[in-house]
Design an enzyme around this catalytic site. Structure first.
Site, PDB file in Angstrom:
ATOM      1  N   ASN A  26      26.893 149.271  -9.140  1.00 27.48           N
ATOM      2  CA  ASN A  26      28.337 149.475  -9.243  1.00 27.48           C
ATOM      3  C   ASN A  26      29.108 148.396  -8.472  1.00 27.48           C
ATOM      4  O   ASN A  26      28.999 148.298  -7.246  1.00 27.48           O
ATOM      5  CB  ASN A  26      28.660 150.861  -8.698  1.00 27.48           C
ATOM      6  CG  ASN A  26      30.108 151.253  -8.778  1.00 27.48           C
ATOM      7  OD1 ASN A  26      30.526 152.197  -8.133  1.00 27.48           O
ATOM      8  ND2 ASN A  26      30.901 150.554  -9.577  1.00 27.48           N
ATOM      9  N   HIS A  64      30.313 144.783  -4.235  1.00 23.21           N
ATOM     10  CA  HIS A  64      29.391 145.879  -4.541  1.00 23.21           C
ATOM     11  C   HIS A  64      29.833 147.122  -3.789  1.00 23.21           C
ATOM     12  O   HIS A  64      30.140 147.074  -2.598  1.00 23.21           O
ATOM     13  CB  HIS A  64      27.969 145.496  -4.137  1.00 23.21           C
ATOM     14  CG  HIS A  64      26.915 146.363  -4.750  1.00 23.21           C
ATOM     15  ND1 HIS A  64      26.714 147.672  -4.356  1.00 23.21           N
ATOM     16  CD2 HIS A  64      26.022 146.119  -5.743  1.00 23.21           C
ATOM     17  CE1 HIS A  64      25.717 148.184  -5.076  1.00 23.21           C
ATOM     18  NE2 HIS A  64      25.287 147.269  -5.927  1.00 23.21           N
ATOM     19  N   HIS A  65      29.876 148.264  -4.511  1.00 19.37           N
ATOM     20  CA  HIS A  65      30.427 149.487  -3.918  1.00 19.37           C
ATOM     21  C   HIS A  65      29.564 150.013  -2.764  1.00 19.37           C
ATOM     22  O   HIS A  65      30.047 150.797  -1.944  1.00 19.37           O
ATOM     23  CB  HIS A  65      30.577 150.552  -5.007  1.00 19.37           C
ATOM     24  CG  HIS A  65      31.661 151.551  -4.738  1.00 19.37           C
ATOM     25  ND1 HIS A  65      32.165 151.798  -3.468  1.00 19.37           N
ATOM     26  CD2 HIS A  65      32.355 152.377  -5.575  1.00 19.37           C
ATOM     27  CE1 HIS A  65      33.105 152.725  -3.545  1.00 19.37           C
ATOM     28  NE2 HIS A  65      33.230 153.095  -4.801  1.00 19.37           N
ATOM     29  N   SER A  66      28.315 149.618  -2.669  1.00 20.83           N
ATOM     30  CA  SER A  66      27.500 150.012  -1.515  1.00 20.83           C
ATOM     31  C   SER A  66      28.045 149.439  -0.218  1.00 20.83           C
ATOM     32  O   SER A  66      27.784 149.986   0.858  1.00 20.83           O
ATOM     33  CB  SER A  66      26.047 149.556  -1.698  1.00 20.83           C
ATOM     34  OG  SER A  66      25.389 150.299  -2.679  1.00 20.83           O
ATOM     35  N   ASN A 114      31.664 153.164   3.215  1.00 15.90           N
ATOM     36  CA  ASN A 114      32.422 154.117   2.404  1.00 15.90           C
ATOM     37  C   ASN A 114      32.706 155.375   3.218  1.00 15.90           C
ATOM     38  O   ASN A 114      32.088 156.420   3.002  1.00 15.90           O
ATOM     39  CB  ASN A 114      31.629 154.494   1.145  1.00 15.90           C
ATOM     40  CG  ASN A 114      31.540 153.370   0.136  1.00 15.90           C
ATOM     41  OD1 ASN A 114      32.405 153.198  -0.705  1.00 15.90           O
ATOM     42  ND2 ASN A 114      30.469 152.590   0.231  1.00 15.90           N
TER      43      ASN A 114
END
Length: 411
Positions: free
Chosen positions: A22, A119-121, A279
Protein backbone atom coordinates in the site's frame (compact mmCIF):
# COMPACT_ATOMS: atom_id res chain seq x y z
CA UNK A 1 21.37 -9.68 3.07
CA UNK A 2 23.58 -8.99 6.07
CA UNK A 3 22.02 -8.80 9.53
CA UNK A 4 23.47 -5.31 10.00
CA UNK A 5 21.31 -4.04 7.11
CA UNK A 6 18.08 -4.69 9.02
CA UNK A 7 16.67 -1.52 10.58
CA UNK A 8 13.82 -3.29 12.38
CA UNK A 9 10.96 -5.70 11.83
CA UNK A 10 7.53 -4.39 10.96
CA UNK A 11 5.06 -4.50 13.82
CA UNK A 12 1.66 -6.08 13.42
CA UNK A 13 0.01 -2.68 12.91
CA UNK A 14 2.34 -2.08 9.94
CA UNK A 15 2.33 -5.51 8.30
CA UNK A 16 -1.10 -5.16 6.70
CA UNK A 17 0.25 -2.33 4.55
CA UNK A 18 3.17 -4.51 3.45
CA UNK A 19 0.79 -7.38 2.65
CA UNK A 20 -1.20 -5.11 0.34
CA UNK A 21 1.86 -3.17 -0.94
CA UNK A 22 0.00 0.00 0.00
CA UNK A 23 1.42 3.34 -1.16
CA UNK A 24 -0.33 6.67 -0.49
CA UNK A 25 0.16 9.73 -2.65
CA UNK A 26 -0.36 13.28 -1.41
CA UNK A 27 -0.28 15.84 -4.19
CA UNK A 28 0.46 19.56 -3.92
CA UNK A 29 -0.64 21.71 -6.87
CA UNK A 30 1.39 24.90 -7.20
CA UNK A 31 1.10 28.06 -9.27
CA UNK A 32 4.20 30.03 -10.08
CA UNK A 33 7.71 29.07 -11.20
CA UNK A 34 9.30 25.84 -9.96
CA UNK A 35 13.04 25.09 -9.81
CA UNK A 36 13.29 21.34 -10.43
CA UNK A 37 16.97 21.21 -9.44
CA UNK A 38 16.26 22.88 -6.09
CA UNK A 39 13.33 20.55 -5.47
CA UNK A 40 15.57 17.57 -6.25
CA UNK A 41 18.14 18.85 -3.75
CA UNK A 42 15.37 19.35 -1.15
CA UNK A 43 14.22 15.77 -1.75
CA UNK A 44 17.78 14.52 -1.20
CA UNK A 45 17.90 16.50 2.06
CA UNK A 46 14.60 14.90 3.14
CA UNK A 47 16.08 11.43 2.60
CA UNK A 48 19.20 12.40 4.55
CA UNK A 49 17.09 13.67 7.46
CA UNK A 50 14.84 10.58 7.38
CA UNK A 51 17.08 7.69 6.24
CA UNK A 52 14.31 5.13 6.70
CA UNK A 53 12.57 6.65 3.65
CA UNK A 54 15.46 5.37 1.50
CA UNK A 55 15.08 1.83 2.85
CA UNK A 56 13.17 -1.19 1.52
CA UNK A 57 10.67 -3.70 2.91
CA UNK A 58 11.49 -7.38 2.44
CA UNK A 59 10.22 -10.70 3.75
CA UNK A 60 12.05 -12.27 6.68
CA UNK A 61 12.54 -15.95 7.50
CA UNK A 62 9.49 -16.01 9.78
CA UNK A 63 7.05 -14.92 7.05
CA UNK A 64 7.03 -11.39 8.44
CA UNK A 65 8.58 -8.22 7.07
CA UNK A 66 11.70 -6.20 7.78
CA UNK A 67 12.76 -2.64 6.97
CA UNK A 68 16.19 -2.99 5.39
CA UNK A 69 18.75 -0.31 4.65
CA UNK A 70 19.95 0.09 1.08
CA UNK A 71 23.50 1.15 0.22
CA UNK A 72 22.46 2.28 -3.26
CA UNK A 73 21.39 5.85 -3.90
CA UNK A 74 17.70 6.57 -4.31
CA UNK A 75 16.89 7.29 -7.98
CA UNK A 76 15.58 10.74 -7.00
CA UNK A 77 12.59 12.68 -8.28
CA UNK A 78 10.72 12.07 -11.54
CA UNK A 79 9.97 15.17 -13.63
CA UNK A 80 7.41 15.02 -16.44
CA UNK A 81 6.56 17.76 -18.95
CA UNK A 82 3.48 16.52 -20.81
CA UNK A 83 2.57 18.07 -24.13
CA UNK A 84 -0.34 20.49 -24.32
CA UNK A 85 -3.59 18.57 -24.01
CA UNK A 86 -1.87 15.39 -22.83
CA UNK A 87 -3.77 14.23 -19.75
CA UNK A 88 -2.76 10.56 -19.53
CA UNK A 89 0.52 10.13 -17.65
CA UNK A 90 2.69 7.02 -17.40
CA UNK A 91 1.49 4.80 -14.53
CA UNK A 92 3.39 4.84 -11.26
CA UNK A 93 5.34 1.62 -10.71
CA UNK A 94 5.84 0.74 -7.04
CA UNK A 95 7.99 -2.04 -5.60
CA UNK A 96 8.44 -2.03 -1.83
CA UNK A 97 11.54 -4.21 -2.15
CA UNK A 98 13.18 -1.40 -4.15
CA UNK A 99 11.93 1.94 -2.76
CA UNK A 100 9.47 3.21 -0.15
CA UNK A 101 9.17 6.83 -1.25
CA UNK A 102 8.78 8.54 -4.64
CA UNK A 103 8.32 12.14 -5.76
CA UNK A 104 6.70 12.79 -9.13
CA UNK A 105 6.64 16.35 -10.48
CA UNK A 106 4.38 17.20 -13.42
CA UNK A 107 5.17 20.53 -15.06
CA UNK A 108 2.37 22.16 -16.99
CA UNK A 109 2.04 25.66 -18.39
CA UNK A 110 -0.40 26.88 -15.74
CA UNK A 111 0.38 24.59 -12.81
CA UNK A 112 2.90 22.23 -11.25
CA UNK A 113 1.78 19.09 -9.42
CA UNK A 114 4.27 17.58 -6.98
CA UNK A 115 3.06 14.30 -5.48
CA UNK A 116 4.91 12.55 -2.68
CA UNK A 117 4.25 8.82 -2.44
CA UNK A 118 5.11 7.04 0.80
CA UNK A 119 4.62 3.41 1.79
CA UNK A 120 1.79 3.28 4.33
CA UNK A 121 3.88 1.08 6.67
CA UNK A 122 6.07 4.15 7.25
CA UNK A 123 3.53 6.94 7.62
CA UNK A 124 -0.11 7.90 8.05
CA UNK A 125 -1.58 11.04 6.48
CA UNK A 126 -0.53 13.38 9.31
CA UNK A 127 3.03 12.02 9.19
CA UNK A 128 3.13 12.29 5.40
CA UNK A 129 1.96 15.90 5.34
CA UNK A 130 4.70 16.77 7.84
CA UNK A 131 7.22 15.29 5.39
CA UNK A 132 5.80 17.40 2.56
CA UNK A 133 5.96 20.51 4.75
CA UNK A 134 9.61 19.74 5.50
CA UNK A 135 10.32 19.11 1.81
CA UNK A 136 8.91 22.46 0.68
CA UNK A 137 10.39 24.35 3.61
CA UNK A 138 13.84 23.12 2.55
CA UNK A 139 12.99 23.91 -1.08
CA UNK A 140 11.98 27.44 -0.09
CA UNK A 141 15.29 27.93 1.75
CA UNK A 142 17.24 26.72 -1.29
CA UNK A 143 15.38 28.99 -3.70
CA UNK A 144 15.51 32.10 -1.52
CA UNK A 145 18.89 31.75 0.25
CA UNK A 146 20.70 28.94 -1.62
CA UNK A 147 21.23 27.30 1.77
CA UNK A 148 19.44 24.78 3.93
CA UNK A 149 19.12 24.80 7.69
CA UNK A 150 20.40 21.24 7.90
CA UNK A 151 19.13 18.61 10.28
CA UNK A 152 20.64 15.62 12.00
CA UNK A 153 19.28 12.29 10.73
CA UNK A 154 16.40 10.99 12.83
CA UNK A 155 15.90 7.31 13.70
CA UNK A 156 13.16 5.25 12.13
CA UNK A 157 9.78 6.12 13.65
CA UNK A 158 8.37 3.73 16.22
CA UNK A 159 5.37 1.53 15.48
CA UNK A 160 2.06 2.05 17.26
CA UNK A 161 2.69 -0.87 19.61
CA UNK A 162 5.83 0.76 21.06
CA UNK A 163 4.15 4.16 21.45
CA UNK A 164 1.22 2.60 23.32
CA UNK A 165 3.44 0.47 25.58
CA UNK A 166 5.53 3.50 26.55
CA UNK A 167 2.33 5.25 27.66
CA UNK A 168 0.91 2.34 29.56
CA UNK A 169 -1.87 1.60 27.08
CA UNK A 170 -2.64 -2.13 27.17
CA UNK A 171 -5.12 -4.41 25.47
CA UNK A 172 -8.60 -4.39 27.05
CA UNK A 173 -11.43 -6.88 26.78
CA UNK A 174 -13.25 -4.80 24.12
CA UNK A 175 -11.99 -4.05 20.63
CA UNK A 176 -14.78 -1.70 19.51
CA UNK A 177 -16.10 -4.09 16.89
CA UNK A 178 -18.67 -5.27 19.41
CA UNK A 179 -20.87 -2.41 18.17
CA UNK A 180 -21.39 -4.39 14.94
CA UNK A 181 -22.61 -7.57 16.63
CA UNK A 182 -26.36 -6.73 16.39
CA UNK A 183 -26.04 -6.60 12.59
CA UNK A 184 -23.92 -9.73 12.15
CA UNK A 185 -25.86 -12.49 10.33
CA UNK A 186 -29.07 -10.69 11.36
CA UNK A 187 -30.36 -9.64 7.93
CA UNK A 188 -31.08 -11.10 4.53
CA UNK A 189 -28.48 -8.97 2.81
CA UNK A 190 -28.72 -7.89 -0.82
CA UNK A 191 -25.70 -8.56 -3.06
CA UNK A 192 -22.85 -6.20 -2.31
CA UNK A 193 -22.46 -3.45 -4.89
CA UNK A 194 -18.73 -3.45 -4.28
CA UNK A 195 -16.59 -4.57 -7.17
CA UNK A 196 -14.00 -7.31 -6.92
CA UNK A 197 -11.07 -7.36 -9.32
CA UNK A 198 -10.43 -10.61 -11.14
CA UNK A 199 -6.91 -11.31 -9.87
CA UNK A 200 -4.11 -9.82 -7.83
CA UNK A 201 -2.28 -7.37 -10.10
CA UNK A 202 1.49 -7.72 -10.60
CA UNK A 203 2.16 -4.39 -8.87
CA UNK A 204 0.17 -1.81 -6.85
CA UNK A 205 -2.45 -0.03 -8.94
CA UNK A 206 -4.29 3.19 -8.28
CA UNK A 207 -7.79 3.01 -6.85
CA UNK A 208 -10.21 5.05 -9.03
CA UNK A 209 -11.34 8.22 -7.29
CA UNK A 210 -14.40 10.48 -7.55
CA UNK A 211 -14.65 13.76 -5.68
CA UNK A 212 -16.70 16.84 -4.95
CA UNK A 213 -15.93 20.21 -3.39
CA UNK A 214 -18.38 22.48 -1.59
CA UNK A 215 -18.19 26.24 -1.94
CA UNK A 216 -16.54 28.34 0.74
CA UNK A 217 -19.98 29.68 1.70
CA UNK A 218 -21.42 26.19 2.10
CA UNK A 219 -18.40 25.05 4.09
CA UNK A 220 -18.68 28.09 6.37
CA UNK A 221 -22.39 27.37 6.87
CA UNK A 222 -21.61 23.77 7.87
CA UNK A 223 -18.94 24.92 10.34
CA UNK A 224 -21.28 27.54 11.82
CA UNK A 225 -24.11 24.99 12.04
CA UNK A 226 -21.85 22.52 13.83
CA UNK A 227 -20.56 25.16 16.24
CA UNK A 228 -24.01 26.56 17.07
CA UNK A 229 -25.31 23.05 17.81
CA UNK A 230 -22.16 22.04 19.72
CA UNK A 231 -21.40 19.16 17.38
CA UNK A 232 -18.10 18.60 15.60
CA UNK A 233 -17.91 19.12 11.85
CA UNK A 234 -16.53 15.58 11.69
CA UNK A 235 -19.75 14.34 13.30
CA UNK A 236 -21.94 16.12 10.74
CA UNK A 237 -19.74 14.87 7.90
CA UNK A 238 -19.92 11.31 9.22
CA UNK A 239 -23.70 11.53 9.54
CA UNK A 240 -24.03 12.90 6.01
CA UNK A 241 -21.93 10.09 4.54
CA UNK A 242 -23.94 7.46 6.43
CA UNK A 243 -27.24 9.05 5.43
CA UNK A 244 -26.16 9.07 1.77
CA UNK A 245 -25.01 5.46 1.99
CA UNK A 246 -28.34 4.44 3.56
CA UNK A 247 -30.23 6.15 0.73
CA UNK A 248 -28.06 4.48 -1.91
CA UNK A 249 -28.73 1.11 -0.28
CA UNK A 250 -32.44 1.51 -0.78
CA UNK A 251 -33.41 3.24 2.48
CA UNK A 252 -34.02 -0.16 4.08
CA UNK A 253 -34.10 -1.20 7.72
CA UNK A 254 -30.62 -2.72 7.41
CA UNK A 255 -28.16 -0.66 9.53
CA UNK A 256 -24.95 0.79 8.13
CA UNK A 257 -21.70 -0.19 9.94
CA UNK A 258 -19.22 2.68 10.18
CA UNK A 259 -15.52 2.59 11.01
CA UNK A 260 -13.14 5.54 11.11
CA UNK A 261 -9.52 6.15 12.18
CA UNK A 262 -8.72 8.43 15.12
CA UNK A 263 -5.42 10.33 15.25
CA UNK A 264 -3.99 9.41 18.66
CA UNK A 265 -1.55 12.33 18.56
CA UNK A 266 -4.39 14.39 20.03
CA UNK A 267 -5.25 11.76 22.64
CA UNK A 268 -2.12 10.17 24.09
CA UNK A 269 0.05 11.66 26.82
CA UNK A 270 2.86 12.48 26.50
CA UNK A 271 2.08 13.70 23.01
CA UNK A 272 3.30 11.94 19.89
CA UNK A 273 5.16 14.09 17.36
CA UNK A 274 4.05 14.32 13.74
CA UNK A 275 6.79 11.95 12.51
CA UNK A 276 7.61 10.08 15.73
CA UNK A 277 5.36 7.11 14.93
CA UNK A 278 4.47 5.38 11.68
CA UNK A 279 0.68 5.15 12.12
CA UNK A 280 -0.42 6.38 15.57
CA UNK A 281 -4.12 5.78 15.07
CA UNK A 282 -6.96 4.05 16.79
CA UNK A 283 -10.25 2.93 15.30
CA UNK A 284 -13.74 4.05 16.29
CA UNK A 285 -16.92 2.23 15.27
CA UNK A 286 -20.62 3.01 15.04
CA UNK A 287 -23.69 1.13 13.83
CA UNK A 288 -26.06 3.58 12.13
CA UNK A 289 -29.72 2.59 12.40
CA UNK A 290 -31.34 5.09 10.06
CA UNK A 291 -35.01 5.62 9.23
CA UNK A 292 -36.99 8.10 7.17
CA UNK A 293 -37.38 10.41 10.16
CA UNK A 294 -33.66 10.38 11.09
CA UNK A 295 -32.16 13.86 11.29
CA UNK A 296 -28.54 14.42 10.28
CA UNK A 297 -27.85 16.50 13.38
CA UNK A 298 -29.31 13.88 15.71
CA UNK A 299 -27.26 11.20 13.98
CA UNK A 300 -24.12 13.33 14.34
CA UNK A 301 -24.78 13.75 18.07
CA UNK A 302 -25.22 10.00 18.53
CA UNK A 303 -21.97 9.26 16.65
CA UNK A 304 -20.17 11.78 18.88
CA UNK A 305 -21.66 10.27 22.04
CA UNK A 306 -20.57 6.77 21.05
CA UNK A 307 -17.09 8.08 20.31
CA UNK A 308 -16.83 9.86 23.66
CA UNK A 309 -17.90 6.70 25.47
CA UNK A 310 -15.33 4.51 23.74
CA UNK A 311 -12.60 7.12 24.09
CA UNK A 312 -13.35 7.62 27.79
CA UNK A 313 -13.16 3.88 28.40
CA UNK A 314 -9.87 3.63 26.50
CA UNK A 315 -11.33 1.38 23.78
CA UNK A 316 -10.29 3.57 20.84
CA UNK A 317 -6.72 3.95 22.07
CA UNK A 318 -6.05 0.20 22.18
CA UNK A 319 -8.32 -0.92 19.34
CA UNK A 320 -5.54 -1.88 16.94
CA UNK A 321 -3.99 -4.19 19.54
CA UNK A 322 -6.93 -6.46 18.73
CA UNK A 323 -7.02 -6.37 14.96
CA UNK A 324 -5.73 -4.68 11.82
CA UNK A 325 -8.32 -2.77 9.78
CA UNK A 326 -8.81 -4.13 6.30
CA UNK A 327 -9.51 -1.92 3.31
CA UNK A 328 -10.55 -4.91 1.20
CA UNK A 329 -13.48 -7.27 1.36
CA UNK A 330 -16.18 -7.28 4.01
CA UNK A 331 -16.78 -9.54 7.01
CA UNK A 332 -19.27 -12.28 6.06
CA UNK A 333 -22.78 -11.71 7.34
CA UNK A 334 -22.25 -7.98 7.89
CA UNK A 335 -23.67 -5.15 5.74
CA UNK A 336 -21.03 -3.31 3.71
CA UNK A 337 -18.87 -1.28 6.08
CA UNK A 338 -18.38 2.44 5.43
CA UNK A 339 -14.88 3.84 6.03
CA UNK A 340 -14.14 7.57 6.28
CA UNK A 341 -10.83 9.27 7.02
CA UNK A 342 -11.26 12.94 7.94
CA UNK A 343 -7.98 14.80 7.39
CA UNK A 344 -9.27 18.05 8.85
CA UNK A 345 -7.97 21.43 7.70
CA UNK A 346 -4.95 21.43 5.38
CA UNK A 347 -2.58 23.97 6.97
CA UNK A 348 -0.61 26.53 4.95
CA UNK A 349 2.75 25.45 3.57
CA UNK A 350 5.97 27.45 3.13
CA UNK A 351 6.66 28.31 -0.49
CA UNK A 352 8.96 30.84 -2.22
CA UNK A 353 7.58 34.28 -3.11
CA UNK A 354 5.35 34.07 -6.17
CA UNK A 355 4.52 30.40 -5.59
CA UNK A 356 1.20 29.40 -4.04
CA UNK A 357 -0.40 26.12 -3.05
CA UNK A 358 -3.56 26.07 -5.18
CA UNK A 359 -4.98 22.57 -4.60
CA UNK A 360 -4.28 19.21 -2.99
CA UNK A 361 -5.32 15.66 -3.79
CA UNK A 362 -4.87 12.13 -2.51
CA UNK A 363 -4.10 8.84 -4.25
CA UNK A 364 -4.25 5.23 -3.03
CA UNK A 365 -2.35 2.30 -4.52
CA UNK A 366 -2.84 -1.36 -3.55
CA UNK A 367 -1.73 -4.71 -4.88
CA UNK A 368 -4.89 -6.64 -4.03
CA UNK A 369 -7.45 -8.79 -5.76
CA UNK A 370 -10.45 -7.23 -4.00
CA UNK A 371 -12.33 -3.98 -4.33
CA UNK A 372 -11.28 -0.97 -2.24
CA UNK A 373 -13.89 1.34 -0.70
CA UNK A 374 -12.87 4.40 1.34
CA UNK A 375 -13.98 8.00 1.73
CA UNK A 376 -11.58 10.78 2.69
CA UNK A 377 -12.29 14.42 3.49
CA UNK A 378 -10.36 17.61 4.06
CA UNK A 379 -10.82 21.38 4.09
CA UNK A 380 -8.50 23.28 1.78
CA UNK A 381 -8.80 26.94 0.90
CA UNK A 382 -11.91 27.18 3.13
CA UNK A 383 -13.68 24.55 1.00
CA UNK A 384 -14.71 21.06 2.12
CA UNK A 385 -13.53 18.30 -0.22
CA UNK A 386 -14.82 14.71 -0.31
CA UNK A 387 -12.84 12.03 -2.14
CA UNK A 388 -14.20 8.53 -2.71
CA UNK A 389 -11.59 5.90 -3.56
CA UNK A 390 -13.58 2.99 -4.95
CA UNK A 391 -13.56 0.12 -7.41
CA UNK A 392 -17.36 0.33 -7.43
CA UNK A 393 -19.37 0.77 -10.64
CA UNK A 394 -20.46 4.40 -10.08
CA UNK A 395 -18.48 6.16 -7.33
CA UNK A 396 -19.51 9.62 -8.56
CA UNK A 397 -23.13 8.75 -7.73
CA UNK A 398 -22.13 8.21 -4.10
CA UNK A 399 -20.20 11.47 -3.96
CA UNK A 400 -23.08 13.41 -5.54
CA UNK A 401 -25.49 11.99 -2.96
CA UNK A 402 -23.19 13.06 -0.12
CA UNK A 403 -22.92 16.52 -1.64
CA UNK A 404 -26.72 16.75 -1.77
CA UNK A 405 -27.05 15.80 1.91
CA UNK A 406 -24.36 18.30 2.94
CA UNK A 407 -25.86 21.07 0.84
CA UNK A 408 -29.19 20.42 2.52
CA UNK A 409 -27.60 20.82 5.94
CA UNK A 410 -25.69 23.91 4.85
CA UNK A 411 -28.86 25.59 3.57
Amino acid sequence: MFTSAVIRRLARSEEMFAETHNFVGLGAHLTGPLDADALSAAFDALLEAHPVLAAQIVRDDDAGYQIVADDLMHPGIEVLEPADGEEQLPPMIFDQTQALVHLRVVLREDETAATLYVHHSLADGHHQFALIEELFSTYTDLVTTRRTRGAAPVPAPDPLEVVLAERGVTRLARSGLERFMPALFAYDLPPSRRATTAARPPFPVRVPMASCTLTAEQTRALVDHARSNKVSLNGILSAAVLMAEWQLRGASKIPVPYIYPVDLRYVLSPAVSATGCTNPVGVATYLAEIGRDTDVLDLARDIAAAFRDDLGEGVVQQSLLHFSPQYVGNPPGLPDVVMLTDNGIVPPMRTPPGVELSAVHGELYFQVGSGIEMYTSKIFGDRLMIEYHSHGPDPQRSVDRIRAVLEGVAS
